[in-house]
Design an enzyme around this catalytic site. Structure first.
Site, PDB file in Angstrom:
ATOM      1  N   GLU A 200      10.070   0.689  10.295  1.00 27.96           N
ATOM      2  CA  GLU A 200      11.126   2.106  10.092  1.00 27.96           C
ATOM      3  C   GLU A 200      10.283   3.118  10.318  1.00 27.96           C
ATOM      4  OE1 GLU A 200      14.133   1.456   8.826  1.00 27.96           O
ATOM      5  OE2 GLU A 200      14.075  -0.664   8.120  1.00 27.96           O
TER       6      GLU A 200
ATOM      7  N   LYS B 194       0.827  -1.160   0.063  1.00 33.09           N
ATOM      8  CA  LYS B 194      -0.004  -0.080  -0.002  1.00 33.09           C
ATOM      9  C   LYS B 194       0.826   1.356   0.048  1.00 33.09           C
ATOM     10  CE  LYS B 194      -2.394   2.324   3.319  1.00 33.09           C
ATOM     11  NZ  LYS B 194      -2.170   3.721   2.479  1.00 33.09           N
TER      12      LYS B 194
ATOM     13  N   GLU C 269       9.568  15.046  15.970  1.00 37.69           N
ATOM     14  CA  GLU C 269       9.798  15.147  14.598  1.00 37.69           C
ATOM     15  C   GLU C 269       9.022  16.246  14.076  1.00 37.69           C
ATOM     16  OE1 GLU C 269       8.690  11.896  11.987  1.00 37.69           O
ATOM     17  OE2 GLU C 269      10.487  11.670  11.177  1.00 37.69           O
TER      18      GLU C 269
ATOM     19  N   CYS D 259      13.408  10.791   7.223  1.00 38.13           N
ATOM     20  CA  CYS D 259      13.342  10.219   8.228  1.00 38.13           C
ATOM     21  C   CYS D 259      14.464  10.552   9.262  1.00 38.13           C
ATOM     22  CB  CYS D 259      12.828   8.902   8.400  1.00 38.13           C
ATOM     23  SG  CYS D 259      14.123   7.906   7.453  1.00 38.13           S
TER      24      CYS D 259
HETATM   25  P1  NAD Z   1       2.684   7.973   8.331  1.00 38.66           P
HETATM   26  O1  NAD Z   1       2.639   7.017   9.422  1.00 38.66           O
HETATM   27  O2  NAD Z   1       1.140   8.785   8.653  1.00 38.66           O
HETATM   28  O3  NAD Z   1       1.961   7.166   7.034  1.00 38.66           O
HETATM   29  C1  NAD Z   1       2.626   6.016   6.618  1.00 38.66           C
HETATM   30  C2  NAD Z   1       1.882   5.012   5.796  1.00 38.66           C
HETATM   31  O4  NAD Z   1       1.089   4.251   6.821  1.00 38.66           O
HETATM   32  C3  NAD Z   1       0.758   5.512   4.652  1.00 38.66           C
HETATM   33  O5  NAD Z   1       0.578   4.606   3.734  1.00 38.66           O
HETATM   34  C4  NAD Z   1      -0.544   5.591   5.695  1.00 38.66           C
HETATM   35  O6  NAD Z   1      -1.702   5.452   4.701  1.00 38.66           O
HETATM   36  C5  NAD Z   1      -0.481   4.381   6.300  1.00 38.66           C
HETATM   37  N1  NAD Z   1      -1.055   4.509   7.890  1.00 38.66           N
HETATM   38  C6  NAD Z   1      -1.590   5.588   8.543  1.00 38.66           C
HETATM   39  N2  NAD Z   1      -2.285   5.430   9.543  1.00 38.66           N
HETATM   40  C7  NAD Z   1      -2.405   3.796   9.478  1.00 38.66           C
HETATM   41  C8  NAD Z   1      -2.819   2.921  10.452  1.00 38.66           C
HETATM   42  N3  NAD Z   1      -3.520   3.166  11.503  1.00 38.66           N
HETATM   43  N4  NAD Z   1      -2.757   1.425  10.209  1.00 38.66           N
HETATM   44  C9  NAD Z   1      -2.114   0.879   9.112  1.00 38.66           C
HETATM   45  N5  NAD Z   1      -1.387   2.131   8.226  1.00 38.66           N
HETATM   46  C10 NAD Z   1      -1.630   3.057   8.396  1.00 38.66           C
HETATM   47  O7  NAD Z   1       3.801   8.515   7.732  1.00 38.66           O
HETATM   48  P2  NAD Z   1       3.850   9.439   6.618  1.00 38.66           P
HETATM   49  O8  NAD Z   1       3.071  10.935   7.095  1.00 38.66           O
HETATM   50  O9  NAD Z   1       3.167   9.034   5.349  1.00 38.66           O
HETATM   51  O10 NAD Z   1       5.125   9.384   6.486  1.00 38.66           O
HETATM   52  C11 NAD Z   1       6.224  10.452   7.381  1.00 38.66           C
HETATM   53  C12 NAD Z   1       6.675   9.508   8.494  1.00 38.66           C
HETATM   54  O11 NAD Z   1       7.624   8.360   8.075  1.00 38.66           O
HETATM   55  C13 NAD Z   1       7.941  10.266   9.313  1.00 38.66           C
HETATM   56  O12 NAD Z   1       7.756   9.937  10.733  1.00 38.66           O
HETATM   57  C14 NAD Z   1       9.204   9.671   8.843  1.00 38.66           C
HETATM   58  O13 NAD Z   1      10.138   9.888   9.796  1.00 38.66           O
HETATM   59  C15 NAD Z   1       8.719   8.284   8.614  1.00 38.66           C
HETATM   60  N6  NAD Z   1       9.865   7.575   7.599  1.00 38.66           N
HETATM   61  C16 NAD Z   1      10.673   6.723   8.286  1.00 38.66           C
HETATM   62  C17 NAD Z   1      11.730   6.040   7.669  1.00 38.66           C
HETATM   63  C18 NAD Z   1      12.915   5.085   8.044  1.00 38.66           C
HETATM   64  O14 NAD Z   1      13.360   4.401   7.142  1.00 38.66           O
HETATM   65  N7  NAD Z   1      12.879   5.129   9.482  1.00 38.66           N
HETATM   66  C19 NAD Z   1      11.645   6.351   6.193  1.00 38.66           C
HETATM   67  C20 NAD Z   1      10.682   7.304   5.670  1.00 38.66           C
HETATM   68  C21 NAD Z   1       9.778   7.989   6.409  1.00 38.66           C
END
Ligand code: NAD
Length: 496
Positions: A255, A180, A390, A289
């Site tokens: 991650e 997804k 963050e 991230c």
């Molecule tokens: P997010 O957590 O809002 O969403 C990520 C994904 O999870 C999306 O596809 C979203 O639809 C899905 N999602 C949201 N709520 C969910 C739930 N309750 N159950 C299952 N899936 C759900 O993150 P974002 O705003 O898209 O991305 C930013 C975040 O990602 C930042 O915190 C960043 O640090 C992190 N990130 C981490 C890494 C890493 O390698 N550690 C890499 C890239 C981004």
């Protein structure tokens, strides 16, 4: 400057078919540089996720993919890499259109994605497993097998690359997947699945659903038909995925977010440190991230370093990512920009001092997009929310330290532990400090590079497990112990 003329009609990919959401509903996908609609995406729901999961389950249980010889799975992955490379310009264009990042950064993402498919194609054909010397007449060994059905959930900051970091090792290891993308950035995902379809991976092996996290994403994390969930995204979401995954004790990889320190000692090569400090926080609009969002500077050079940093950051060219001059694009969405701007207000209220930026950019035709100035706060202290939380935007918070011990204490003083950078020309000090940092990825005299060969992941609330490298493949395999009796005769433990 290249743009698209038609709104793209996105579909989900289930059992080798292109499908709409069962409800027929769609939502708009926006270009963050001008607020225009660039695509219509299926607004999937739980029922769509269930459909894809059932297909992936059946496909895995048939054994077709896991039993496909590794060399053949590798040739599928290499074919994906070849086609992605052929269409690299198109993918870079679309990534910038949807995510906003400067085109030269999108080009790097596509090249890294190509290399990642090739890396895991190579790895899966190499010898693995181990044998153990145990008591005669037994021979013990270990083989690796696929975990099963894997849910792969990714964020919007590196839409293509974060997807490939999961899809490539998961497929290489013989799993079936339900993937997804973020609802904010689904465009390159669909294009990638066009390629997966073209190379002829058997139907049902690789499936893609679109839709909101709390419904579609939650089902992917919760379903008892799924064996593993691999998630990249925010720490709050990671926590809810972990809870959803408990029902059938899923294998999980997380991650998550970060608030990574970048430590500059007075004996550093300051020009090198400056250059990397800019990249650490302003690359990809700070939506990284592992961004070096906390800059820790030794007091002796603090004022001089900050002054030079302001001079350089001021000159960063902000604009549409499609312009070749652009060095920083728009934030990914209006909602996200508003969140970042709110943090700037919080920082001011907390007593940190803005020395650069702090505003939305509305001039020179940028008013329809979600552009922000590169922003620098000084006088950050550990009790501040802008130091602990963050922000995920182009906002740097500077803290001062007076010795090695204090630098380490400040660096470790958040709930996160994803990455850290250290700048010093004293190699022993650099390594000494790095060994004390509670972070999964560290850089000495540089900041930011990632390699397909090296593990990626965090300590503390930055996650569980490691992506990339051999560790990345391990995340998608189960370990099976096999004990072989080399002398087949009754053991004679019971008398009668
Ligand atoms: P997010 O957590 O809002 O969403 C990520 C994904 O999870 C999306 O596809 C979203 O639809 C899905 N999602 C949201 N709520 C969910 C739930 N309750 N159950 C299952 N899936 C759900 O993150 P974002 O705003 O898209 O991305 C930013 C975040 O990602 C930042 O915190 C960043 O640090 C992190 N990130 C981490 C890494 C890493 O390698 N550690 C890499 C890239 C981004």
């Amino acid at each position: 400057m290249k743009t698209l003329t038609n709104v793209i009609d996105l579909k989900m990919y289930i059992n080798g078919e292109w499908v709409d959401a069962l409800s027929g509903q769609t939502h708009d996908v926006i270009n963050p540089a001008n607020g225009e609609v660039i695509a219509k995406a299926p607004l999937g729901d739980v029922e769509d996720a269930v459909r894809a999961i059932e297909v992936a389950r059946q496909s895995f249980d048939s054994g077709e993919w896991a039993d496909t010889p590794p060399v053949q799975r590798a040739s599928y992955l290499n074919a994906i890499a070849d086609k992605l490379e052929e269409r690299a310009d198109e993918f870079a264009l679309l990534e910038t259109l949807n995510q906003g990042k400067p085109i030269k950064e999108s080009e790097i993402d596509v090249a890294d994605a190509v290399a990642c498919f090739r890396y895991y194609a190579g790895m899966i054909t190499k010898p693995d497993g181990q044998t153990y010397h145990v008591a005669d007449p037994m021979q013990a060994m270990v083989v690796r097998e696929p975990v099963g059905v894997c849910s792969l959930i990714v964020p919007w900051n590196f839409p293509l690359l974060m997807s490939v970091w999961k899809i490539a090792p998961a497929l290489a290891a013989g799993n079936t997947i339900v993937y997804k993308p973020s609802e904010v950035t689904p465009v390159s995902a669909m294009k990638l699945f066009e390629i997966i379809d073209e190379v002829g991976i058997p139907k049902g092996v690789a499936n893609m659903v679109m839709g909101p996290g709390p419904t579609v994403g939650n089902e992917l994390a919760e379903s008892h038909l799924v064996d593993k969930v691999s998630f990249t995204g925010g720490t709050v979401t990671g926590r809810s995925i972990m809870k959803a995954a408990t029902g059938n004790i899923k294998n999980i990889s997380l991650e998550l977010g970060g608030k990574s320190p970048n430590i500059i000692f007075a004996d550093a090569d300051l020009e090198t440190a400056l250059d990397y400090t800019l990249m650490a926080i302003f690359f990809n609009q700070g939506e990284v991230c592992s961004a070096g969002s906390r800059l820790l500077i030794e007091d002796k050079i603090h004022d001089q370093f900050v002054e030079r940093l302001i001079e350089r950051a001021k000159k960063i060219v902000v604009g549409s990512g499609h312009s070749p001059e652009t060095e920083m694009g728009p934030l990914v969405s209006q909602a996200h920009m508003e969140k970042v701007l709110k943090y700037i207000e919080i920082g001011k209220e907390e007593g940190a001092r803005i020395v650069l930026g702090g505003n939305r950019l509305m001039n020179n035709g940028l008013d329809k997009g979600f552009f922000m100035e590169p922003t620098i706060f000084v006088d950050g202290t550990p009790d501040m929310r802008i130091v602990q939380e963050e922000i995920f935007g182009p906002v740097l918070v500077v803290q001062k330290f007076s010795n090695e011990k204090e630098a380490i204490e400040l660096a470790n003083n958040t709930k996160y532990g994803l990455a850290a950078g250290v700048f010093t020309q004293d190699a022993a000090k650099g390594l000494r400090v790095i060994k004390k940092l509670r972070a999964g990825i560290t850089w000495l005299n540089n900041y930011g590079p990632t390699y397909n060969e090296a593990p990626w992941g965090g300590y503390k609330q930055s996650g569980i497990g490691r992506g990339l490298g051999t560790f990345g493949l391990d995340e998608y395999t189960e370990i099976k112990q096999i004990n072989i009796n080399l002398q087949v005769e009754p053991v004679g433990w019971y008398k009668n």
